[in-house]
Design a protein around this motif. Sequence first.
Motif, PDB file in Angstrom:
ATOM      1  N   GLN A 281       0.843  -1.195   0.000  1.00 36.40           N
ATOM      2  CA  GLN A 281       0.000   0.000   0.000  1.00 36.40           C
ATOM      3  C   GLN A 281       0.881   1.249   0.000  1.00 36.40           C
TER       4      GLN A 281
ATOM      5  N   ASN B  71       0.537   3.849  -2.873  1.00 36.24           N
ATOM      6  CA  ASN B  71      -0.290   4.905  -3.446  1.00 36.24           C
ATOM      7  C   ASN B  71      -1.629   4.319  -3.866  1.00 36.24           C
ATOM      8  N   PRO B  72      -2.688   4.459  -3.041  1.00 36.74           N
ATOM      9  CA  PRO B  72      -2.767   5.206  -1.772  1.00 36.74           C
ATOM     10  C   PRO B  72      -2.087   4.439  -0.614  1.00 36.74           C
TER      11      PRO B  72
ATOM     12  N   GLU C 168      -3.216   4.486   5.423  1.00 33.46           N
ATOM     13  CA  GLU C 168      -4.128   5.386   6.124  1.00 33.46           C
ATOM     14  C   GLU C 168      -5.353   5.712   5.265  1.00 33.46           C
ATOM     15  N   PHE C 169      -5.150   5.807   3.966  1.00 34.14           N
ATOM     16  CA  PHE C 169      -6.262   6.060   3.051  1.00 34.14           C
ATOM     17  C   PHE C 169      -7.289   4.942   3.145  1.00 34.14           C
ATOM     18  N   TRP C 170      -6.819   3.688   3.119  1.00 37.87           N
ATOM     19  CA  TRP C 170      -7.733   2.556   3.125  1.00 37.87           C
ATOM     20  C   TRP C 170      -8.410   2.373   4.481  1.00 37.87           C
TER      21      TRP C 170
ATOM     22  N   ASP D 263      -9.356   4.757   6.381  1.00 36.82           N
ATOM     23  CA  ASP D 263     -10.441   5.738   6.373  1.00 36.82           C
ATOM     24  C   ASP D 263     -11.607   5.239   5.516  1.00 36.82           C
ATOM     25  N   VAL D 264     -11.300   4.666   4.346  1.00 34.24           N
ATOM     26  CA  VAL D 264     -12.349   4.130   3.461  1.00 34.24           C
ATOM     27  C   VAL D 264     -13.133   3.033   4.179  1.00 34.24           C
TER      28      VAL D 264
ATOM     29  N   TYR E 102     -14.816   1.999  -6.455  1.00 34.37           N
ATOM     30  CA  TYR E 102     -13.579   1.214  -6.406  1.00 34.37           C
ATOM     31  C   TYR E 102     -13.263   0.636  -7.782  1.00 34.37           C
TER      32      TYR E 102
ATOM     33  N   ARG F 226     -12.145   3.519 -10.133  1.00 33.49           N
ATOM     34  CA  ARG F 226     -10.842   4.128  -9.833  1.00 33.49           C
ATOM     35  C   ARG F 226      -9.690   3.145  -9.890  1.00 33.49           C
TER      36      ARG F 226
END
Length: 272
Positions: free
Chosen positions: A158, A160-161, A164-166, A168-169, A188, A191
């Motif tokens: 992990q 990019n992203p 922490e991004f995931w 939050d998702v 998902y 993107r």
Amino acid sequence: MVQEEGQRFEFGNNWHHFIQKNFGPERVRISKKHLLDFIERDDLKGLTFLDIGCGSGLHSVAALEAGAVSVRGFDYDANSVATSRYVQAQVGNPSNWTVEQGSVLDDTFVNNLGAYDLVYSWGVLHHTGDVWHAIRNAAGCVRPGGMFYVALYSADAQVNPPPEFWLDVKQKYVTAGWLKRRYMDLWYVWRFQMRYNPLRLPLCLWRMHEYKKNRGMNMFTDIRDWLGGWPMEFVYDKDAVSFCKELGFSLQRMATGEANTEFLFIRSASPK
């Protein structure tokens, strides 16, 4: 236990829908092939098998089909247990396959499980809320000289992203209603599968068709599992290897490049 606190994703419901639509001999065959290929064996004849976080029960069936002398599966999620028992009934309720509800974070429960030749936990332990406690308890069920096959969400994969991004998702997904979840499923795909390019639609559809070749799973089932999988912790590969080494295991094989890193450890004949 940390696992019991807060809101959790409904893993059992997800697997129930998958099994109702997809269970059959071909799925079992694919799952068995993936299992045997990774541990580099022709079969599991004479081996005992523990399926931690048994989910749909598909991989327990695969172990039986591979010749395991006995299979024991457990899951924290009551709906996962019910789904595994449904699959048990579909294959004739084998007497050497048991399914029960339990938590890998429950020390008393785990200590009463006994020791097994092959302990299997694919994509489970990082969802408990205390991944290192879960790994320690799971590893403790491996007999001396036995195998520990575990898959963990990799922090290394992990970038990019970032993780922490995931995280939050996942928290947003698990608190969302049905409509917002379906929107997030499509977001998902758009993107990360199509990469904002409608010309990639044929490739995306082909991937969905071919996806069952990966452990016999279904792409949208795994997408929902990925987006909604909460609680959740990412693990760096080197940390998992070091931790298991301290527990008396040696790394035999590791497969990287996907969201989950797969590890095959062997417990020393004189465990720590």
